[in-house]
Design a protein around this motif. Structure first.
Motif, PDB file in Angstrom:
ATOM      1  N   HIS A 281       0.825  -1.224   0.000  1.00  0.00           N
ATOM      2  CA  HIS A 281       0.000   0.000   0.000  1.00  0.00           C
ATOM      3  C   HIS A 281       0.852   1.265   0.000  1.00  0.00           C
ATOM      4  O   HIS A 281       0.420   2.306   0.484  1.00  0.00           O
ATOM      5  CB  HIS A 281      -0.991  -0.032   1.156  1.00  0.00           C
ATOM      6  CG  HIS A 281      -1.996  -1.142   1.003  1.00  0.00           C
ATOM      7  ND1 HIS A 281      -2.896  -1.172  -0.030  1.00  0.00           N
ATOM      8  CD2 HIS A 281      -2.184  -2.283   1.699  1.00  0.00           C
ATOM      9  CE1 HIS A 281      -3.627  -2.281   0.060  1.00  0.00           C
ATOM     10  NE2 HIS A 281      -3.206  -2.971   1.097  1.00  0.00           N
ATOM     11  N   PHE A 282       2.053   1.139  -0.513  1.00  0.00           N
ATOM     12  CA  PHE A 282       2.951   2.246  -0.823  1.00  0.00           C
ATOM     13  C   PHE A 282       3.530   2.978   0.393  1.00  0.00           C
ATOM     14  O   PHE A 282       4.665   3.435   0.366  1.00  0.00           O
ATOM     15  CB  PHE A 282       2.271   3.262  -1.779  1.00  0.00           C
ATOM     16  CG  PHE A 282       1.383   2.614  -2.811  1.00  0.00           C
ATOM     17  CD1 PHE A 282       1.910   1.680  -3.702  1.00  0.00           C
ATOM     18  CD2 PHE A 282       0.024   2.886  -2.869  1.00  0.00           C
ATOM     19  CE1 PHE A 282       1.104   1.044  -4.654  1.00  0.00           C
ATOM     20  CE2 PHE A 282      -0.796   2.253  -3.812  1.00  0.00           C
ATOM     21  CZ  PHE A 282      -0.251   1.339  -4.697  1.00  0.00           C
TER      22      PHE A 282
ATOM     23  N   LYS B 196       2.179   5.793  -7.735  1.00  0.00           N
ATOM     24  CA  LYS B 196       2.467   5.799  -6.288  1.00  0.00           C
ATOM     25  C   LYS B 196       3.605   4.822  -5.986  1.00  0.00           C
ATOM     26  O   LYS B 196       4.497   5.108  -5.192  1.00  0.00           O
ATOM     27  CB  LYS B 196       1.232   5.401  -5.483  1.00  0.00           C
ATOM     28  CG  LYS B 196       0.192   6.500  -5.376  1.00  0.00           C
ATOM     29  CD  LYS B 196      -1.006   6.001  -4.569  1.00  0.00           C
ATOM     30  CE  LYS B 196      -2.240   6.815  -4.909  1.00  0.00           C
ATOM     31  NZ  LYS B 196      -3.486   6.128  -4.585  1.00  0.00           N
TER      32      LYS B 196
ATOM     33  N   GLY C 212      -2.137   4.154  -9.036  1.00  0.00           N
ATOM     34  CA  GLY C 212      -1.463   3.179  -8.175  1.00  0.00           C
ATOM     35  C   GLY C 212      -0.028   2.919  -8.619  1.00  0.00           C
ATOM     36  O   GLY C 212       0.893   2.868  -7.801  1.00  0.00           O
TER      37      GLY C 212
ATOM     38  N   TRP D 296       0.926  11.315   2.860  1.00  0.00           N
ATOM     39  CA  TRP D 296      -0.144  11.843   2.000  1.00  0.00           C
ATOM     40  C   TRP D 296      -0.192  13.366   1.973  1.00  0.00           C
ATOM     41  O   TRP D 296      -0.756  13.946   1.055  1.00  0.00           O
ATOM     42  CB  TRP D 296      -1.496  11.250   2.419  1.00  0.00           C
ATOM     43  CG  TRP D 296      -1.438   9.772   2.259  1.00  0.00           C
ATOM     44  CD1 TRP D 296      -1.036   8.871   3.200  1.00  0.00           C
ATOM     45  CD2 TRP D 296      -1.690   9.020   1.069  1.00  0.00           C
ATOM     46  NE1 TRP D 296      -1.026   7.601   2.663  1.00  0.00           N
ATOM     47  CE2 TRP D 296      -1.440   7.674   1.363  1.00  0.00           C
ATOM     48  CE3 TRP D 296      -2.109   9.364  -0.218  1.00  0.00           C
ATOM     49  CZ2 TRP D 296      -1.590   6.668   0.416  1.00  0.00           C
ATOM     50  CZ3 TRP D 296      -2.266   8.356  -1.150  1.00  0.00           C
ATOM     51  CH2 TRP D 296      -2.011   7.025  -0.830  1.00  0.00           C
TER      52      TRP D 296
HETATM   53  P1  ADP Z   1      -4.870   2.909  -4.613  1.00  0.00           P
HETATM   54  O1  ADP Z   1      -6.005   3.749  -5.068  1.00  0.00           O
HETATM   55  O2  ADP Z   1      -3.685   2.985  -5.522  1.00  0.00           O
HETATM   56  O3  ADP Z   1      -5.263   1.493  -4.261  1.00  0.00           O
HETATM   57  P2  ADP Z   1      -5.248   4.122  -2.055  1.00  0.00           P
HETATM   58  O4  ADP Z   1      -5.473   5.544  -2.327  1.00  0.00           O
HETATM   59  O5  ADP Z   1      -6.440   3.253  -1.844  1.00  0.00           O
HETATM   60  O6  ADP Z   1      -4.346   3.515  -3.217  1.00  0.00           O
HETATM   61  O7  ADP Z   1      -4.296   4.026  -0.782  1.00  0.00           O
HETATM   62  C1  ADP Z   1      -3.719   2.842  -0.307  1.00  0.00           C
HETATM   63  C2  ADP Z   1      -3.589   2.914   1.218  1.00  0.00           C
HETATM   64  O8  ADP Z   1      -3.301   4.235   1.679  1.00  0.00           O
HETATM   65  C3  ADP Z   1      -4.861   2.494   1.937  1.00  0.00           C
HETATM   66  O9  ADP Z   1      -4.483   1.703   3.050  1.00  0.00           O
HETATM   67  C4  ADP Z   1      -5.510   3.797   2.372  1.00  0.00           C
HETATM   68  O10 ADP Z   1      -6.187   3.632   3.582  1.00  0.00           O
HETATM   69  C5  ADP Z   1      -4.306   4.701   2.579  1.00  0.00           C
HETATM   70  N1  ADP Z   1      -4.659   6.117   2.235  1.00  0.00           N
HETATM   71  C6  ADP Z   1      -5.208   6.555   1.097  1.00  0.00           C
HETATM   72  N2  ADP Z   1      -5.415   7.893   1.127  1.00  0.00           N
HETATM   73  C7  ADP Z   1      -4.984   8.321   2.333  1.00  0.00           C
HETATM   74  C8  ADP Z   1      -4.930   9.593   2.996  1.00  0.00           C
HETATM   75  N3  ADP Z   1      -5.346  10.705   2.415  1.00  0.00           N
HETATM   76  N4  ADP Z   1      -4.400   9.656   4.229  1.00  0.00           N
HETATM   77  C9  ADP Z   1      -3.961   8.548   4.837  1.00  0.00           C
HETATM   78  N5  ADP Z   1      -3.991   7.316   4.290  1.00  0.00           N
HETATM   79  C10 ADP Z   1      -4.510   7.185   3.055  1.00  0.00           C
END
Ligand code: ADP
Ligand code: ADP
Length: 232
Positions: free
Chosen positions: A90-91, A146, A143, A95
């Motif tokens: 999850h990278f 990221k 994704g 953020w």
């Molecule tokens: P993708 O869309 O590429 O799958 P996500 O945006 O869903 O990636 O993010 C992956 C992880 O990061 C998830 O565990 C999510 O909860 C977390 N995450 C996403 N956006 C935020 C944010 N603004 N602040 C904190 N954590 C975040």
């Protein structure tokens, strides 16, 4: 390069001890891409946390370049950890910071002067194919982009080893292939040793040189990918 000898890891839980790894020995050679595959619960994350020095084994030794790391603490431990880069499913990006600031972060922690940091960040952005995205925020990226930030950040301090923890599991097949291709380029061009864990056979088959199959805390098979997966 990375040598694990007779590693056992036991977690103490309220339900009693859990033996996550049982007498594991592994030898990852310099410059290779080594894959560890196994089902959920097999012990993959535990193994990678041990190599990353986030956890210590219950018994056994971990050596990188012949130095025993299993008993290091404090400053020495932090110093050794800088030689290991890691990317995540999850990278794990920050953020509220831009792409460039995310990549700069480990350089700041390592005390690299500002001017050198800026140059290095520019270089890394180009290396991972994100030219023009330095001022973007992670939420504005796909994704795959990221994960490219994750890779650039992991490479910032010139590690000797890159650990990949299910690094493509959250990505679609096409994006997965583009990230795997980038990892192969990094392995070839920088000579970086890569250890990756995955539950996906095709990831192992497309980029790994050797593989260890982890099952219930044991390495049940280890060898060249074509030998392990092409049984007669
Ligand atoms: P993708 O869309 O590429 O799958 P996500 O945006 O869903 O990636 O993010 C992956 C992880 O990061 C998830 O565990 C999510 O909860 C977390 N995450 C996403 N956006 C935020 C944010 N603004 N602040 C904190 N954590 C975040
Ligand atoms: P995988 O990454 O292959 O899914 P893990 O290394 O996460 O496997 O887990 C291996 C075993 O160790 C599992 O039985 C799991 O429940 C246990 N385990 C992992 N981390 C902990 C922990 N922090 N505390 C207790 N048990 C754990």
């Amino acid at each position: 390069m990375i040598r694990l000898d007779n590693i056992t890891k036991i977690y103490q839980t309220s339900n009693g001890p859990v033996e996550a790894l049982k007498d594991i020995s592994l030898d990852v050679k310099e410059g290779e891409i080594f894959g560890i595959i196994g089902y959920s619960g097999a012990g993959k994350s535990t193994l990678i946390r041990l190599i990353n020095l986030l956890e210590q084994p219950t018994s056994g030794s971990i050596k990188v370049h012949n130095q025993d790391l299993s008993q290091l603490t404090g400053k020495k431990l932090r110093k050794e950890r800088q030689k290991i880069g890691m990317i995540f499913q999850h990278f794990n990006l920050l953020w509220s910071r831009t792409v460039a600031e995310n990549i700069e972060f480990p350089l700041e922690i390592a005390g690299v002067p500002k001017k050198v940091r800026k140059e290095r960040v520019k270089e890394l952005i180009t290396l991972v194919g994100l030219d023009g995205r330095g001022k973007s925020y992670p939420s504005q990226l796909s994704g795959g982009q990221k994960q490219r930030v994750g890779i650039a950040r992991a490479l910032a301090n010139n590690p000797k080893v890159l650990l990949c923890d299910e690094a493509t599991s959250a990505l679609d097949p096409k994006t997965t292939n583009s990230i795997l291709k980038l990892l192969v380029e990094i392995n070839r061009n920088l000579g970086l040793t890569i250890v990756l864990i995955t539950h996906e056979m095709h990831v192992i088959q497309s980029i790994c040189h050797r593989v260890g199959v982890l099952d219930n805390g044991h390495i049940v098979e280890e060898g060249r990918v074509k030998d392990v997966f092409n049984h007669p």
